[in-house]
Design a protein around this motif. Structure first.
Motif, PDB file in Angstrom:
ATOM      1  N   THR A  99     -29.795 -28.844   7.263  1.00 24.67           N
ATOM      2  CA  THR A  99     -29.509 -28.773   8.352  1.00 24.67           C
ATOM      3  C   THR A  99     -29.461 -28.766   9.765  1.00 24.67           C
ATOM      4  OG1 THR A  99     -26.883 -29.322   7.232  1.00 24.67           O
ATOM      5  CG2 THR A  99     -26.474 -28.563   9.698  1.00 24.67           C
ATOM      6  N   LEU A 100     -30.447 -26.833   9.436  1.00 22.57           N
ATOM      7  CA  LEU A 100     -30.777 -27.368  10.720  1.00 22.57           C
ATOM      8  C   LEU A 100     -32.717 -27.995  11.184  1.00 22.57           C
ATOM      9  CD1 LEU A 100     -30.835 -23.110  10.080  1.00 22.57           C
ATOM     10  CD2 LEU A 100     -29.517 -24.011  12.030  1.00 22.57           C
ATOM     11  N   SER A 101     -32.777 -28.224  10.202  1.00 21.91           N
ATOM     12  CA  SER A 101     -34.514 -28.944  10.657  1.00 21.91           C
ATOM     13  C   SER A 101     -34.342 -30.311  10.672  1.00 21.91           C
ATOM     14  CB  SER A 101     -34.980 -28.996   9.232  1.00 21.91           C
ATOM     15  OG  SER A 101     -35.928 -29.478   9.428  1.00 21.91           O
ATOM     16  N   ASN A 102     -33.184 -30.598  10.659  1.00 25.29           N
ATOM     17  CA  ASN A 102     -33.015 -32.264  10.974  1.00 25.29           C
ATOM     18  C   ASN A 102     -32.418 -32.419  12.425  1.00 25.29           C
ATOM     19  OD1 ASN A 102     -33.232 -32.922   9.540  1.00 25.29           O
ATOM     20  ND2 ASN A 102     -31.863 -33.441   7.599  1.00 25.29           N
ATOM     21  N   ASN A 103     -31.107 -31.090  12.957  1.00 25.77           N
ATOM     22  CA  ASN A 103     -30.915 -31.235  14.140  1.00 25.77           C
ATOM     23  C   ASN A 103     -31.741 -30.401  15.404  1.00 25.77           C
ATOM     24  OD1 ASN A 103     -27.820 -32.088  13.882  1.00 25.77           O
ATOM     25  ND2 ASN A 103     -27.995 -30.975  12.023  1.00 25.77           N
ATOM     26  N   VAL A 104     -32.488 -30.343  15.014  1.00 24.89           N
ATOM     27  CA  VAL A 104     -32.881 -30.091  16.227  1.00 24.89           C
ATOM     28  C   VAL A 104     -33.834 -31.603  17.476  1.00 24.89           C
ATOM     29  CG1 VAL A 104     -35.867 -29.039  17.055  1.00 24.89           C
ATOM     30  CG2 VAL A 104     -34.536 -28.830  14.985  1.00 24.89           C
ATOM     31  N   PRO A 105     -33.338 -30.478  18.847  1.00 21.25           N
ATOM     32  CA  PRO A 105     -33.445 -32.405  19.538  1.00 21.25           C
ATOM     33  C   PRO A 105     -35.490 -31.995  20.237  1.00 21.25           C
ATOM     34  CG  PRO A 105     -31.974 -30.188  21.169  1.00 21.25           C
ATOM     35  CD  PRO A 105     -32.899 -29.805  19.303  1.00 21.25           C
ATOM     36  N   ALA A 106     -35.188 -33.558  19.878  1.00 23.67           N
ATOM     37  CA  ALA A 106     -36.942 -34.515  19.917  1.00 23.67           C
ATOM     38  C   ALA A 106     -37.329 -34.115  20.833  1.00 23.67           C
ATOM     39  CB  ALA A 106     -36.379 -35.889  19.137  1.00 23.67           C
ATOM     40  N   ALA A 107     -36.538 -34.153  22.099  1.00 25.16           N
ATOM     41  CA  ALA A 107     -37.446 -33.570  23.510  1.00 25.16           C
ATOM     42  C   ALA A 107     -37.877 -32.510  23.221  1.00 25.16           C
ATOM     43  CB  ALA A 107     -35.410 -34.252  24.705  1.00 25.16           C
ATOM     44  N   LEU A 108     -37.738 -31.572  22.268  1.00 23.92           N
ATOM     45  CA  LEU A 108     -38.940 -30.359  22.605  1.00 23.92           C
ATOM     46  C   LEU A 108     -40.103 -30.839  22.263  1.00 23.92           C
ATOM     47  CD1 LEU A 108     -36.671 -27.708  20.653  1.00 23.92           C
ATOM     48  CD2 LEU A 108     -37.022 -27.709  23.053  1.00 23.92           C
ATOM     49  N   PRO A 109     -41.224 -30.225  22.529  1.00 21.93           N
ATOM     50  CA  PRO A 109     -42.583 -29.957  22.540  1.00 21.93           C
ATOM     51  C   PRO A 109     -42.365 -29.911  20.162  1.00 21.93           C
ATOM     52  CG  PRO A 109     -42.167 -28.010  23.924  1.00 21.93           C
ATOM     53  CD  PRO A 109     -40.832 -28.775  23.384  1.00 21.93           C
TER      54      PRO A 109
END
Length: 148
Positions: A99-109
């Protein structure tokens, strides 16, 4: 700075910034004033022909390690207390990591995302994984990912 609030309430000190009394204007004025006050040198110490200024900021730095350590423990305890109901509701470590891994904003570096996922993979229990996730994504995103 709590004493300043008391002085303002007692009308001993009046904070006026361009005639505006908004709290954030007062905060800026206090911040600038305190920063200026911190740079006042009280005396100079000369060693080996070099002069070293000693002032309020220098004296304050003596207490900085203890203060930072206290803040770190306070944050650690608050994070543990906050995630306790979440870790009881979501006891499966694999699901929490996913859950944590899949919900990281893609806009981050990408490097930041990879570093977070690498740290997440090293987590050995739900508590550590959730604490890492909370610190990384913040309270709002964390509670959206783990509704209770």
């Amino acid at each position: 700075m709590f004493w300043l609030k008391d002085l303002v309430a007692a009308n001993k000190v009046k904070l006026d910034v361009l005639g505006l009394s908004a709290p954030w204007f007062q905060a800026v004025a206090i911040g600038i004033s305190v920063k200026s006050l911190m740079h006042i040198n009280l005396f100079n110490v000369t060693t080996n022909g070099q002069s070293h200024p000693i002032g309020i900021e220098t004296i304050t730095q003596l207490f900085e390690p203890h203060l930072l350590r206290s803040v770190m423990f306070c944050e650690f305890t608050a994070v543990r207390a906050f995630i306790q109901p979440f870790q009881q509701a979501y006891p499966d470590l694999t699901n929490v990591k996913t859950t944590l891994s899949n919900n990281v904003p893609a806009a981050l570096p990408q490097s930041e995302i990879e570093a977070f996922r690498a740290d997440l993979d090293k987590s050995l229990n739900v508590q550590d994984a959730m604490a890492l996730g909370l610190r990384f994504v913040g309270r709002e995103t964390f509670t959206q990912n783990f509704p209770i």
